[in-house]
Design an enzyme around this catalytic site. Sequence first.
Site, mmCIF file in Angstrom:
data_model
loop_
_atom_site.group_PDB
_atom_site.id
_atom_site.type_symbol
_atom_site.label_atom_id
_atom_site.label_comp_id
_atom_site.label_asym_id
_atom_site.label_seq_id
_atom_site.Cartn_x
_atom_site.Cartn_y
_atom_site.Cartn_z
ATOM 1 N N ASP A 7 0.862 -1.179 0.000
ATOM 2 C CA ASP A 7 0.000 0.000 0.000
ATOM 3 C C ASP A 7 0.898 1.228 0.000
ATOM 4 O O ASP A 7 1.544 1.532 1.005
ATOM 5 C CB ASP A 7 -0.902 -0.012 1.239
ATOM 6 C CG ASP A 7 -1.641 1.309 1.450
ATOM 7 O OD1 ASP A 7 -1.865 2.029 0.461
ATOM 8 O OD2 ASP A 7 -1.983 1.614 2.611
ATOM 9 N N ILE A 8 0.955 1.931 -1.134
ATOM 10 C CA ILE A 8 1.780 3.136 -1.243
ATOM 11 C C ILE A 8 0.872 4.343 -1.081
ATOM 12 O O ILE A 8 0.113 4.706 -1.980
ATOM 13 C CB ILE A 8 2.513 3.205 -2.599
ATOM 14 C CG1 ILE A 8 3.266 1.898 -2.877
ATOM 15 C CG2 ILE A 8 3.483 4.380 -2.609
ATOM 16 C CD1 ILE A 8 3.972 1.871 -4.225
ATOM 17 N N LYS A 14 3.472 0.867 2.996
ATOM 18 C CA LYS A 14 3.269 -0.223 3.931
ATOM 19 C C LYS A 14 3.252 -1.537 3.157
ATOM 20 O O LYS A 14 2.689 -1.589 2.060
ATOM 21 C CB LYS A 14 1.947 -0.058 4.691
ATOM 22 C CG LYS A 14 1.950 1.026 5.755
ATOM 23 C CD LYS A 14 1.769 2.413 5.209
ATOM 24 C CE LYS A 14 0.376 2.651 4.674
ATOM 25 N NZ LYS A 14 0.219 4.046 4.147
ATOM 26 N N GLY A 103 -9.909 6.276 -5.792
ATOM 27 C CA GLY A 103 -8.567 5.888 -5.398
ATOM 28 C C GLY A 103 -8.465 4.398 -5.124
ATOM 29 O O GLY A 103 -9.339 3.802 -4.478
ATOM 30 N N ASP A 105 -6.589 2.815 -3.138
ATOM 31 C CA ASP A 105 -6.518 2.507 -1.715
ATOM 32 C C ASP A 105 -7.909 2.529 -1.080
ATOM 33 O O ASP A 105 -8.237 1.676 -0.236
ATOM 34 C CB ASP A 105 -5.573 3.464 -0.998
ATOM 35 C CG ASP A 105 -5.956 4.931 -1.179
ATOM 36 O OD1 ASP A 105 -6.694 5.263 -2.138
ATOM 37 O OD2 ASP A 105 -5.509 5.766 -0.364
#
Length: 254
Positions: A7-8, A14, A103, A105
């Site tokens: 996870d950028i 992370k 997004g 994420d």
Amino acid sequence: MSFLVIDIGNTRLKWGLYSQGVPGAELLAHGAVVLEDIDHLWTQEWQALAAPDAMLGCVVAGDAIKRRVEEQLTNWGVKPRWVVSSARASGVVNGYEHPARLGADRWAAIIGARQRALQVSADAPPPVLAVMVGTAVTVDAVDVQGRFLGGLIMPGFGLMYRALESGTAGLKVPTGEVQDFPTNTSDALMSGGTDAIAGAIERSLRRLHLHTGREPLLVMSGGAVSRLAHVTELPVHVVENLIFEGLLTLASEA
């Protein structure tokens, strides 16, 4: 067979290494680096680990950062795969006006939150509010059928504090504490930012309850989620790696 998830975000990368690319897999190793140190990811974090068989990640930091991560993945010979938000995935329907603009994420977190709702009841899952607390704060609503209804984006604690510091005179003060009735500027700043975020969450919960007629499940995650400790007066489920859970769900259905 191991599986790597990445996870950028806006501030940090992370990563987690799991035994398999499926929900509930054992977490073998994990870590995080600030984006300024991204070029040392291989030497400081990954070099001592056995190569994963595959990976899946999400990135909001931009193509330049993504390419620098991909260059280091070549040391393992792993093919990079990155999530792109779609019209539907893993039983979730994306109600965003332009689904691909959501997004990646947020999409992963929404899918992870929906899985949490299904764990409560596979036959009659509750609506769920997915809250990610990081550089920015996102508050996303999913109804009982698994439709993502939409959500909020607002500044996180650091962005709020810096905006006040740069836009007003005399507010360069140490970090304060959250108080019910702050009596100094440091506590007033911290309490104001915290209550602003908590208020947005509470309003979204009420809206989702009214819209669905059922009590929503509140799921919160993110690097700064501990600063919202006073929201625990609400029935909240704090999840350490909600985005990772979403990525594993997506990977299992790929």
